[in-house]
Design a protein around this motif. Structure first.
Motif, PDB file in Angstrom:
ATOM      1  N   MET A  49       0.816  -1.222   0.000  1.00  0.00           N
ATOM      2  CA  MET A  49       0.000   0.000   0.000  1.00  0.00           C
ATOM      3  C   MET A  49       0.844   1.264   0.000  1.00  0.00           C
ATOM      4  N   ARG A  50       2.050   1.185   0.549  1.00  0.00           N
ATOM      5  CA  ARG A  50       2.846   2.421   0.551  1.00  0.00           C
ATOM      6  C   ARG A  50       4.037   2.308  -0.379  1.00  0.00           C
ATOM      7  N   ASN A  51       3.913   1.434  -1.370  1.00  0.00           N
ATOM      8  CA  ASN A  51       5.007   1.240  -2.312  1.00  0.00           C
ATOM      9  C   ASN A  51       5.060   2.417  -3.284  1.00  0.00           C
ATOM     10  N   ASP A  52       6.166   3.155  -3.276  1.00  0.00           N
ATOM     11  CA  ASP A  52       6.178   4.354  -4.115  1.00  0.00           C
ATOM     12  C   ASP A  52       6.628   4.070  -5.557  1.00  0.00           C
ATOM     13  N   VAL A  53       6.796   2.809  -5.892  1.00  0.00           N
ATOM     14  CA  VAL A  53       7.032   2.473  -7.306  1.00  0.00           C
ATOM     15  C   VAL A  53       5.707   2.091  -7.961  1.00  0.00           C
ATOM     16  N   LEU A  54       4.932   1.265  -7.247  1.00  0.00           N
ATOM     17  CA  LEU A  54       3.671   0.786  -7.805  1.00  0.00           C
ATOM     18  C   LEU A  54       2.671   1.910  -8.007  1.00  0.00           C
ATOM     19  N   ILE A  55       2.862   3.011  -7.324  1.00  0.00           N
ATOM     20  CA  ILE A  55       1.884   4.091  -7.411  1.00  0.00           C
ATOM     21  C   ILE A  55       1.737   4.609  -8.842  1.00  0.00           C
ATOM     22  N   SER A  56       2.776   4.438  -9.657  1.00  0.00           N
ATOM     23  CA  SER A  56       2.608   4.948 -11.019  1.00  0.00           C
ATOM     24  C   SER A  56       1.760   4.026 -11.892  1.00  0.00           C
ATOM     25  N   ILE A  57       1.491   2.805 -11.412  1.00  0.00           N
ATOM     26  CA  ILE A  57       0.667   1.902 -12.243  1.00  0.00           C
ATOM     27  C   ILE A  57      -0.731   2.466 -12.511  1.00  0.00           C
ATOM     28  N   PRO A  58      -1.500   2.848 -11.450  1.00  0.00           N
ATOM     29  CA  PRO A  58      -2.832   3.370 -11.779  1.00  0.00           C
ATOM     30  C   PRO A  58      -2.770   4.574 -12.697  1.00  0.00           C
ATOM     31  N   LEU A  59      -1.733   5.396 -12.530  1.00  0.00           N
ATOM     32  CA  LEU A  59      -1.671   6.609 -13.351  1.00  0.00           C
ATOM     33  C   LEU A  59      -1.409   6.285 -14.813  1.00  0.00           C
ATOM     34  N   SER A 104     -10.488   8.264  -6.727  1.00  0.00           N
ATOM     35  CA  SER A 104      -9.252   8.810  -6.175  1.00  0.00           C
ATOM     36  C   SER A 104      -8.154   8.864  -7.213  1.00  0.00           C
ATOM     37  N   VAL A 105      -8.302   8.117  -8.328  1.00  0.00           N
ATOM     38  CA  VAL A 105      -7.272   8.228  -9.364  1.00  0.00           C
ATOM     39  C   VAL A 105      -7.350   9.591 -10.033  1.00  0.00           C
ATOM     40  N   VAL A 106      -8.565  10.133 -10.146  1.00  0.00           N
ATOM     41  CA  VAL A 106      -8.692  11.483 -10.694  1.00  0.00           C
ATOM     42  C   VAL A 106      -8.068  12.473  -9.715  1.00  0.00           C
ATOM     43  N   GLY A 107      -8.379  12.262  -8.431  1.00  0.00           N
ATOM     44  CA  GLY A 107      -7.776  13.115  -7.415  1.00  0.00           C
ATOM     45  C   GLY A 107      -6.263  13.037  -7.455  1.00  0.00           C
ATOM     46  N   LEU A 108      -5.774  11.818  -7.591  1.00  0.00           N
ATOM     47  CA  LEU A 108      -4.333  11.577  -7.636  1.00  0.00           C
ATOM     48  C   LEU A 108      -3.704  12.318  -8.812  1.00  0.00           C
ATOM     49  N   THR A 109      -4.347  12.191  -9.973  1.00  0.00           N
ATOM     50  CA  THR A 109      -3.835  12.855 -11.170  1.00  0.00           C
ATOM     51  C   THR A 109      -3.732  14.358 -10.959  1.00  0.00           C
ATOM     52  N   PHE A 110      -4.831  14.940 -10.452  1.00  0.00           N
ATOM     53  CA  PHE A 110      -4.809  16.388 -10.301  1.00  0.00           C
ATOM     54  C   PHE A 110      -3.885  16.820  -9.169  1.00  0.00           C
ATOM     55  N   LEU A 111      -3.850  16.039  -8.098  1.00  0.00           N
ATOM     56  CA  LEU A 111      -2.967  16.377  -6.980  1.00  0.00           C
ATOM     57  C   LEU A 111      -1.511  16.413  -7.445  1.00  0.00           C
ATOM     58  N   TYR A 149      -3.393   6.289  -3.577  1.00  0.00           N
ATOM     59  CA  TYR A 149      -3.129   5.073  -4.345  1.00  0.00           C
ATOM     60  C   TYR A 149      -3.530   3.835  -3.549  1.00  0.00           C
ATOM     61  N   GLY A 150      -3.180   3.821  -2.256  1.00  0.00           N
ATOM     62  CA  GLY A 150      -3.519   2.670  -1.425  1.00  0.00           C
ATOM     63  C   GLY A 150      -5.026   2.459  -1.336  1.00  0.00           C
ATOM     64  N   VAL A 151      -5.745   3.560  -1.112  1.00  0.00           N
ATOM     65  CA  VAL A 151      -7.202   3.473  -1.042  1.00  0.00           C
ATOM     66  C   VAL A 151      -7.756   2.955  -2.361  1.00  0.00           C
ATOM     67  N   LEU A 152      -7.215   3.484  -3.451  1.00  0.00           N
ATOM     68  CA  LEU A 152      -7.718   3.114  -4.782  1.00  0.00           C
ATOM     69  C   LEU A 152      -7.704   1.607  -4.983  1.00  0.00           C
ATOM     70  N   PHE A 153      -6.544   0.984  -4.774  1.00  0.00           N
ATOM     71  CA  PHE A 153      -6.495  -0.426  -5.156  1.00  0.00           C
ATOM     72  C   PHE A 153      -7.062  -1.335  -4.070  1.00  0.00           C
ATOM     73  N   MET A 154      -6.894  -0.963  -2.776  1.00  0.00           N
ATOM     74  CA  MET A 154      -7.409  -1.828  -1.723  1.00  0.00           C
ATOM     75  C   MET A 154      -8.936  -1.901  -1.779  1.00  0.00           C
ATOM     76  N   MET A 155      -9.571  -0.738  -1.904  1.00  0.00           N
ATOM     77  CA  MET A 155     -11.025  -0.711  -1.879  1.00  0.00           C
ATOM     78  C   MET A 155     -11.623  -1.308  -3.140  1.00  0.00           C
ATOM     79  N   ALA A 156     -10.834  -1.337  -4.208  1.00  0.00           N
ATOM     80  CA  ALA A 156     -11.366  -1.909  -5.448  1.00  0.00           C
ATOM     81  C   ALA A 156     -11.240  -3.427  -5.462  1.00  0.00           C
TER      82      ALA A 156
END
Lengths: 713, 206
Positions: free
Chosen positions: A95-105, B22-29, B55-62
Motif C-alpha cells: 500500500m505504501r510502495n512508491d514504485v507501484l503508485i505509477s501503475i494506476p496513473l 481517487s485516481v482522478v484526485g491523484l492525477t490532479f494532486l 493510491y492505497g485506497v484506490l487499489f485496496m477498496m477496489a
C-alpha cells in the motif's frame, strides 16, 4: 471425455507434480524443501484457475504459519501472531510502495487515450503516408500498433481495434490472412515492452531496479523489435508480393482541398515556392489570403520548430557557467526535497529492504554543464545568489559554440531543404493528417518518457502529467466529433483559458533556458493553474467527457486492484518462501550445477519462457523474479539487463499458443472463415523474430544498456 | 437469493467505484504539485504522503469490486475449457482452502494493526504530518468487504453446481468491450461478415 485443449494443461500439471514428487527427498525433508514444494504446488494451484492473488495469499499464510510454528517449539499462538503480523506488514508494504503508485496513473492515461478515438485517424494517415513502402498496409499497422500500444498499454483493446480497422483494409487489399493476423497480434503486444509500460514498473518494483533505468534500457530494444517486425514485413512483401501486394493507384490518392488544388494545378506542385507566388498576387480570386496564410503557417511549422529547438539548445550550450549553476542547484534542491519526504510513510522499523529505485531519478542529467555546476556549487555558493540577482547584461560573455552543435545544425538544415524540395501539396495534406493524429500522440509519449529518462520528473509525476495529457487529447478529439457550431462555441472559452495556462508554462520554459531572467511570478502561476482547472471542468461539460472519465476511472480501479492485490498475495507468499529457506536451497542447487553465466542465463530464460505458457506475465514476475534476482549477483549479471531480457521474453508468452490471448481477441472480431489456426500460424514468424531479438540483445547488450549507462553514469 | 447476491455486489461496486475516483484526485494532486514544485518552486511535504494514501485506497477498496466483476487474474490454461460445474466445484473448494483463511486473517490482523495505530494517534513521518490511522483502517475495511463478497461468490458456486450454469452478474464497464469498440471505429457486423469473401477467395486460390 476430456477436451483436447485440456490435455495440454493436465500434462503440464502432471509434469510439475511428478518433478516435485521425484525431486523431493521425502525421507529427510527440511523446511527449505518444503519451500520448494510450496513453489511447485502454487504453480499447479494457479493452473486450477482460482484468482491468483488469493491462491498466493492463502498458501503463503499456511506455509508462513508452518515456518514460524516449526521454529517456536510448539508455541502455536506466537506463531499465529507472527503470521498475522507478516501478512499485515506485507499488505501495508504494497500500500505504501512508491514504485507501484505509477501503475494506476499509467493505466488511467492508457484508458483515456484509448477512448480519444484517434486510432482510426492514426491508421489512415500512416497508411497513406507509407503508401510507397512495400507491404505498406502491414507496415502502417505495425507503426500504428507500436504507437497506440505504447500510449495505452492495453493489449486486448489494441488488438481488437486493429482487428476492426486494419484487418479489413489488409484483406481487401489482397493481403495473406496469416500475415495480416500476425502483424496485428504481434504489433498489439509491443506496448508490453516499449516504455512507458506497466510490465517494467512491476519488474522494477519486484526486483528493486529503478524504473527510469528500466525505461531507458527498454527503449531501444523495443524500437529494435518493432523495427525487426517492419523489416520482416518489407522483406516478405518484396520477396513474395502475392502475400502483400502493393496498394492500388486509387488507394494512394489524397484528396486536396479546393484552395490548394487550385494552386497545385495553376502555379506549381511544390508547396513553398508556389504559396509565395500565390501570395504575391498571381492567383485566382477564389482563394483568400487567409487560407493561403494558414497553409503557409502549417508548411512552415517544421522549420519553426527546428529553429526554436536549435535556438534553445544553443542558448543552453553557450550560456556562461554562473547562470547554469543556479538552475543546477535548483534542480538538486527540488530533488533533495523529494528524497527527504519519500521515506516519510515508511515506518522506522520497516521489515523490507529499502529499494534503491529512487537512485535513478535523483541523478541530474549527465551533461557536462551539470558537472561543472556541481563543482562550482561546492566552491562558491555565494556567487550563484549574486548571479541570480544580477541583470543578464553584466553576465560574463558566452561560451564558444561547440562544433557538434553546428554539425547537427547543418544536418538538420540540409534535411529541411530536402524536405521542402519534395514537399508537394499531396504531402502537405498527409502532413496535416499526421499533424492531427500521429504527432500529438508521439509528442505526448516522448514528453512523458523524456522527462523520466532525463531525470526531470519521477515516473509518478510523469505518469500523472501524462494522464492529464490523455485527458486533454481525449477532450479535444471528442469535441471535434461534435457539430461545427458547438466546436466554435467551445473554442471561444477554451482558447483564452489555454492561453492563460500556457503563459506560465512558456515563461517557465524560457526561464529554464535562460531567455528570461526571472521565474514566473506566483500570482501568474496560480492564475494559470486556476485556468487549467476551469478548463478541465468546462471540457468535461462541453466535450461530454464525464462518461469517458467515469469509465476510465472504473477500469483503472479494477486493473490496479488486479495487479496490486496480486502484489499483496505474492509479497506474503515470497515472505513465506524466504522464511522456509527455499531460497537457500535453490541457490545451493544452482551453484552446485557449476553453470557459466551464459548457461545460467539460458536456463533462466528458458524457464521463464516455459512458464509463459500456463501463467500470465504478472504472475511470472511477482512469483518467480524474487527467486531469480538474488542469484544474479552470483553470476555477475546486472538485474537491469536481466529485466530487459525478461521483458522481451515475456512478449513471446503473449504470442505462444494455445493461451495467446492476442489471438483470441483478434478471432473475436475477424470474419468467420478466419480460423484460430491461421492466426496462430501467422504469429509464429513473429515469435521467431522475438527470439532473434532476445539473442541480439544478449549478444550486443549495448542495445539496451547504452542509454541507461549514458544517462545515469 | 439472487437479490441478496446482487445487493452485496452493488455494495462492493459502489464502494469500489467511489474510491476509484481517487485516481482522478491523484492525477490532479500530482499535476498541481508538479506545477507548484517546478514552476513556482514551492513544494509541499505532505503531498507525497497524500498521493501514496490515495493510491492505497484506490487499489485496496477496489479489491471487492474487482472480485464482484470476476476481474482478478486467473490462471487460464485450463479454467476456461472446464464446464461451469467443474469450474464452480474447483472454485468452491479453493474458496475454503485459500480465500477464507487468508482474507479472514488479513482482516483480523488489519483490525489490530489499525487499533494499535489509533491508540498512539499515529502520524506520517514528515515535516507537515498527516494522520496515518485512517489509512491503516483501509486494510480491515477492504478485508471485510472482500470477505463479504467472497461469501457471495461461494453461494454463486453452490448455485452453479446445482443449476449447471453461472448465475448472472450486473454488467459493468469492460476493458475490451467489442460492441463499443465497433461503434467507436464505425464497423458493423455485416462489414466483417462481408470480408469473408476475401478470406474464402484467398483460400481457394491455393
Amino acid at each position: 471425455m476430456i477436451r483436447k485443449e485440456l490435455w495440454f494443461g493436465f500434462i503440464l500439471m502432471a509434469i510439475i507434480l511428478a518433478a516435485v514428487a521425484i525431486l523431493m527427498p521425502w525421507s529427510n525433508m527440511t523446511n527449505g524443501h518444503l519451500g520448494l514444494l510450496m513453489l511447485g504446488l502454487v504453480v499447479v494451484a494457479i493452473m486450477l484457475g482460482f484468482p491468483t492473488a488469493f491462491t498466493l495469499m492463502g498458501m503463503g499464510m499456511m506455509f508462513a504459519f508452518f515456518a514460524y510454528w516449526s521454529r517456536s517449539d510448539g508455541h502455536s499462538e506466537r506463531a499465529l501472531q507472527q503470521t498475522l503480523d507478516l501478512m499485515v506488514q506485507s499488505t501495508f508494504g504494497v500500500m505504501r510502495n512508491d514504485v507501484l503508485i505509477s501503475i494506476p496513473l499509467f493505466v488511467f492515461m492508457g484508458y483515456l487515450v484509448e477512448r480519444a478515438n484517434l486510432v482510426s485517424k492514426l491508421f489512415k494517415s500512416l497508411h497513406i503516408a507509407l503508401a510507397r513502402v512495400p507491404g505498406s498496409l502491414a507496415v502502417a499497422t505495425l507503426v500504428t500498433c507500436a504507437i497506440f500500444a505504447t500510449a495505452t498499454g492495453i493489449v486486448g483493446a489494441v488488438v481488437t481495434l486493429m482487428g476492426l480497422l486494419a484487418l479489413p483494409a489488409m484483406l481487401k487489399a489482397g493481403y495473406d490472412v496469416r500475415l495480416s493476423a500476425g502483424v496485428i497480434t504481434a504489433g498489439g503486444c509491443l506496448g508490453i515492452l516499449i516504455p512507458p509500460s506497466v510490465l517494467l514498473i512491476v519488474y522494477g518494483a519486484t526486483a528493486g531496479v529503478s524504473v527510469p533505468k528500466l525505461y531507458a534500457g527498454a527503449f531501444f530494444p523495443g524500437l529494435m523489435l518493432a523495427g525487426l517486425y517492419i523489416l520482416y514485413v518489407i522483406i516478405v512483401a518484396k520477396w513474395k508480393p502475392h502475400l502483400a501486394p502493393p496498394l492500388s493507384a486509387e488507394g494512394r490518392v489524397v484528396e486536396l482541398p479546393a484552395a490548394t488544388r487550385e494552386i497545385n494545378d495553376t502555379i506549381g506542385t511544390r508547396v513553398f515556392p508556389s504559396l509565395l507566388v500565390a501570395l504575391k498576387g498571381k492567383r485566382n480570386q477564389v482563394i483568400t489570403t487567409k487560407e493561403l496564410m494558414k497553409e503557409l503557417w502549417i508548411s512552415l511549422a517544421p522549420l519553426l520548430v527546428f529553429i526554436v529547438i536549435m535556438g534553445l539548445t544553443w542558448n543552453a550550450l553557450t550560456k556562461p557557467n554562473e547562470i547554469q549553476d543556479v538552475s543546477g542547484l535548483e534542480q538538486m534542491g527540488a530533488v533533495s526535497a523529494t528524497e527527504n519526504t519519500s521515506s516519510s510513510l515508511a515506518e522506522p522499523p520497516g521489515t523490507e529492504v529499502k529499494e534503491p529505485t529512487a537512485g535513478g531519478v535523483e541523478e541530474p542529467p549527465g551533461t557536462e554543464p551539470a558537472k561543472e555546476a556541481s563543482i562550482a556549487k561546492v566552491a562558491e555558493p555565494v556567487v550563484e545568489k549574486i548571479a541570480d540577482k544580477l541583470p543578464p547584461s553584466t553576465a560574463p560573455p558566452r561560451d564558444p559554440t561547440p562544433k557538434s552543435f553546428w554539425i547537427v545544425f547543418a544536418v538538420g538544415m540540409t534535411g529541411l531543404v530536402v524536405f521542402y524540395a519534395i514537399f508537394t501539396y499531396t504531402r502537405l495534406e498527409i502532413f496535416k493528417m499526421l499533424l492531427t493524429s500521429f504527432f500529438p500522440l508521439s509528442v505526448m509519449i516522448l514528453a512523458v518518457l523524456g522527462t523520466i529518462l532525463f531525470g526531470l520528473a519521477t515516473p509518478t509525476e510523469a505518469a500523472a502529467v501524462g494522464s492529464l495529457g490523455g485527458f486533454v487529447l481525449a477532450s479535444v478529439y471528442l469535441l471535434l466529433t461534435q457539430p461545427r457550431e458547438k466546436i466554435m462555441q467551445a473554442a471561444k472559452l477554451w482558447i483564452p483559458l489555454w492561453v492563460v495556462f500556457l503563459v506560465s508554462v512558456f515563461w517557465f520554459i524560457f526561464y529554464k533556458s535562460e531567455v528570461v531572467a526571472s521565474p514566473p511570478t506566483e500570482w501568474m502561476g496560480v492564475l494559470s493553474m486556476v485556468a487549467f482547472g476551469i478548463w478541465a471542468v468546462v471540457a468535461v461539460i462541453q466535450a461530454k467527457m464525464l462518461a469517458t472519465v467515469r469509465e476510465s476511472t472504473y477500469l483503472t480501479a479494477k486493473t490496479s486492484a488486479m495487479v496490486c492485490w496480486l502484489f499483496v498475495g505474492s509479497s506474503i507468499f515470497s515472505a513465506a518462501f524466504a522464511l522456509l529457506g527455499g531460497q537457500v536451497i535453490v541457490e545451493n542447487w544452482v551453484l552446485s550445477l557449476g553453470l557459466t553465466p551464459l548457461q545460467f542465463m539460458l536456463l533462466a530464460q528458458f524457464i521463464i519462457f516455459v512458464l509463459g505458457w500456463p501463467l500470465e506475465w504478472t504472475e511470472i514476475i511477482v512469483i518467480f523474479m524474487p527467486i531469480f534476482i538474488p542469484l544474479l549477483p552470483k553470476f555477475g549479471i546486472d538485474p537491469l539487463f536481466f529485466g530487459l531480457l525478461v521483458a522481451l521474453n515475456l512478449q513471446t508468452a503473449f504470442l505462444s499458443p494455445p493461451v495467446a490471448m492476442a489471438a483470441f481477441y483478434l478471432k473475436g472480431v475477424s470474419p468467420p472463415h478466419v480460423t484460430l489456426n491461421q492466426i496462430f500460424a501467422g504469429m509464429l514468424p513473429f515469435m521467431g523474430i522475438q527470439i532473434i531479438a532476445i539473442i541480439l540483445l544478449y549478444v550486443f547488450p549495448a542495445i539496451g544498456m547504452w542509454l541507461p549507462e549514458t544517462l545515469y553514469k | 437469493m439472487q437479490k441478496i447476491l446482487i445487493g452485496v455486489d452493488k455494495i462492493s461496486t459502489w464502494v469500489g467505484q467511489i474510491c476509484a475516483w481517487s485516481v482522478v484526485g491523484l492525477t490532479f494532486l500530482i499535476g498541481w504539485e508538479v506545477f507548484s514544485r517546478y514552476v513556482l518552486n514551492t513544494p509541499h511535504g505532505w503531498v507525497l504522503d497524500a498521493q501514496i494514501m490515495l493510491y492505497g485506497v484506490l487499489f485496496m477498496m477496489a479489491g471487492a469490486y474487482t472480485l464482484s466483476k470476476n476481474g482478478h487474474v486467473r490462471g487460464d490454461v485450463l479454467y476456461s475449457f472446464f464446464t461451469p460445474r467443474t469450474q464452480a466445484t474447483l472454485d468452491l473448494i479453493l474458496y475454503f482452502v485459500f480465500f477464507l483463511p487468508g482474507v479472514i486473517a488479513l482482516t483480523y490482523a488489519g483490525w489490530t494493526f489499525f487499533n494499535d495505530s489509533l491508540k498512539i494517534n499515529e502520524q506520517t513521518f514528515s515535516a507537515d504530518p498527516l494522520p496515518l490511522y485512517p489509512f491503516k483502517f483501509v486494510i480491515p475495511f477492504a478485508g471485510g468487504l472482500l470477505l463479504m463478497q467472497g461469501l457471495v461468490e461461494i453461494v454463486r458456486c453452490v448455485i452453479c453446481i446445482r443449476q449447471g450454469e453461472w448465475p448472472s452478474r450486473i454488467a459493468d464497464v469492460e476493458e475490451v468491450d467489442v460492441a463499443k469498440l465497433k461503434e467507436m471505429v464505425d464497423v458493423k457486423d455485416e462489414d466483417i461478415a462481408a470480408l469473408d469473401k476475401y478470406v474464402v477467395a484467398a483460400g481457394e486460390k491455393k
